[in-house]
Design an enzyme around this catalytic site. Structure first.
Site, short mmCIF file in Angstrom:
data_model
loop_
_atom_site.label_atom_id
_atom_site.label_comp_id
_atom_site.label_asym_id
_atom_site.label_seq_id
_atom_site.Cartn_x
_atom_site.Cartn_y
_atom_site.Cartn_z
N GLY A 78 35.91 47.93 40.97
CA GLY A 78 36.39 46.61 41.39
C GLY A 78 36.72 46.63 42.86
O GLY A 78 36.26 47.50 43.61
N GLY A 79 37.51 45.69 43.29
CA GLY A 79 37.88 45.64 44.71
C GLY A 79 38.58 44.35 45.06
O GLY A 79 39.13 43.66 44.19
N SER A 111 35.49 44.64 36.99
CA SER A 111 36.20 43.67 37.82
C SER A 111 35.24 42.98 38.79
O SER A 111 34.36 42.26 38.39
CB SER A 111 37.36 44.36 38.54
OG SER A 111 38.22 43.41 39.13
N ALA A 133 36.05 43.86 32.22
CA ALA A 133 37.43 44.03 32.71
C ALA A 133 37.61 43.32 34.04
O ALA A 133 38.00 43.92 35.04
CB ALA A 133 37.79 45.51 32.83
N PRO A 136 41.81 39.28 37.13
CA PRO A 136 42.37 39.52 38.46
C PRO A 136 43.76 40.14 38.37
O PRO A 136 44.50 39.87 37.43
CB PRO A 136 42.42 38.12 39.09
CG PRO A 136 42.49 37.20 37.93
CD PRO A 136 41.71 37.85 36.82
N LYS A 175 47.30 30.05 37.56
CA LYS A 175 46.39 29.50 38.57
C LYS A 175 45.31 30.52 38.94
O LYS A 175 44.12 30.18 39.02
CB LYS A 175 47.17 29.10 39.82
CG LYS A 175 48.08 27.88 39.63
CD LYS A 175 48.79 27.55 40.93
CE LYS A 175 49.70 26.34 40.77
NZ LYS A 175 50.41 26.00 42.01
#
Length: 467
Positions: A78-79, A111, A133, A136, A175
């Site tokens: 992810g990142g 991600s 996955a 956030p 949000k």
């Protein structure tokens, strides 16, 4: 004659350039050679600003040289959201197809990697890889993935509409979650992939193996390696700007584009640990230069390191509260060396420094945080240094005075003559002085300076016991 010789050498030197220019004007325009290679870009590790820069430059170069398509091979946990969105924008805007390939076996597109795979024109995975996955995360923790699916008990026999945390409005977690769901759904819809699975990957942090991803229409097919990928791409058709584009891979080579020096430099300085070290080197370098003006080197090194750190902070998600605490902690530890606070400023500065280092990066994304061992090592080193300065200052304060009037008090010497009426000459500190004493003193007798009255020393006989 001298002028003639100068003109001769000038025309002789300029002749090759004129000939080259004439050939360029008269020669027919060169036709671009047909591209014989697809372009391979490799992304391994967390996705950050350096990754986005590398992919952007790679796609631009591939399009400029007329490559038929780009293979983006990824293996990422992810990142950062901003870097991910830049990569996806470049993929969508690319004039040539982008094939995202999760490889080698054992790799993952977790991600941010899941978003990139879904946004690509073709999505392929190697066996024993996985995707998903995509929930956030932020510094305050991850939102409860199933919170919006849990029914709330009715009140007064009537169902109440779901609300956020306070005031009937969605909280920040809701949000962020809803924005991520809408984004990944739009990417899946654009490429005709499984929208429901994409939503579950965000809402429930769902993951799938490569085989399951192909069955669920998340990925297009499996490929054991790049050669197998090229075979399975042959004849496949994708839509580019409303037009059908067919892959032709027979006899096609592969050109690997490695990160250039700019991307490598950006990758190094945007590593949170490196950026943290650069910031500290910059602060300490400027501090030592101001403390010892004229050394130059600490100031030059500190200025360069600080500017590099500020550039890294510009593209990284930093917490300004953490940065402020670090600066405050260093200021307190520096002040401890000049202010007799008995350790209060030093200890307070150390605490502020450690807390600021921990919360410096405003994200929980894997690979984008300062390592605890580094924080501990820097904190201990800084504390030892500044408390060492305090110790040396206190030690120097307890030393005997070596200049001024006070240095004479307590010195021992020798009487140069018998004292007549309580006065005579003595030698102390390798100097001859007029002296007076209340007790009789003979020539050659050891004396001790008790006080000083102008240019006359007040002395007394010195005994072995110091009396």
């Amino acid at each position: 004659m001298r002028t003639v010789r100068l003109l001769f050498w000038f025309f002789l030197a300029a002749a090759p350039m004129w000939l080259a220019a004439g050939q360029a004007l008269t020669a027919p325009p060169a036709k671009p050679a047909a591209a014989k290679s697809a372009v391979l870009l490799t992304v391994s590790g967390p996705i950050g600003p350096a990754t986005a820069d590398y992919v952007h430059r790679g796609l631009s170069k591939a399009a400029a040289q007329g490559a038929p398509f780009v293979i983006l091979q990824i293996d990422t946990p992810g990142g950062l959201d901003a870097a991910m969105r830049k990569i996806i924008q470049d993929i969508i805007a690319s004039p040539i197809p982008v094939v995202t390939y999760v490889a080698p076996s054992g790799a993952r597109a977790a991600s941010a990697g899941a978003y990139i795979l879904l946004a690509s024109h073709v999505a392929a995975m190697a066996p024993a890889t996985n995707i998903g996955a995509a929930t956030p995360v932020q510094i305050g923790g991850v939102p409860d993935p199933g919170a919006q699916d849990k029914p709330k008990p009715p009140q007064d026999g009537k169902a109440k509409p779901e609300t956020g945390k306070k005031g009937g409005k969605p909280g920040m977690d809701e949000k962020m979650l809803n924005d991520a769901i809408a984004y990944i759904r739009s990417l899946a819809q654009m490429r005709g992939r499984n929208v429901d699975w994409a939503e579950k990957a965000v809402r429930e942090a769902s993951s799938s193996s490569a085989e399951e991803a192909v069955k669920q229409n998340v990925a297009d097919f499996l490929a054991s390696d790049v050669a197998d990928l090229m075979k399975k791409l042959n004849g496949r058709t994708v839509t580019m700007a409303g037009k059908k584009v067919t892959f032709v891979t027979t006899g096609l080579g592969i050109e690997t584009i490695e990160p250039d020096w700019r991307s490598r430099l950006l990758s190094v300085i945007t590593d949170p640990n490196i950026a943290y070290i650069l910031m500290l080197l910059g602060i300490y370098g400027l501090f030592f230069e101001l403390w010892n003006p004229g050394y130059v080197f600490p100031g030059v090194l500190g200025g360069i390191c600080l500017l590099l750190a500020l550039y890294a902070f510009q593209v990284l998600p930093i917490s300004y509260a953490g940065l402020g605490l670090i600066l405050l902690g260093i200021a307190f530890m520096v002040a401890e060396a000049f202010t007799p606070s008995f350790g209060v400023l030093g200890i307070g500065g150390l605490v502020a420094f450690v807390i600021g280092s921990v919360i410096l990066f405003d994200t929980d994304v894997e690979g984008f945080g300062v390592a605890w061992p580094l924080v501990a090592a820097v904190a201990v080193t800084s504390a030892l240094f500044f408390f060492g300065v305090v110790y040396l200052a206190m030690k120097a304060r307890r030393r005997a005075v070596v200049s001024g009037e006070e240095q004479m008090i307590g010195l021992t010497g020798e009487a140069l003559e018998d004292f007549a009426q309580g006065a005579g000459r003595v030698r102390a500190h390798s100097e001859d002085w007029q002296a007076r004493a209340a007790a009789p003193i003979r020539r050659g007798q050891r004396i001790k300076v008790v006080s000083r009255d102008g240019l006359t020393l007040v002395v007394e006989p010195y005994t072995t016991g110091g009396k």
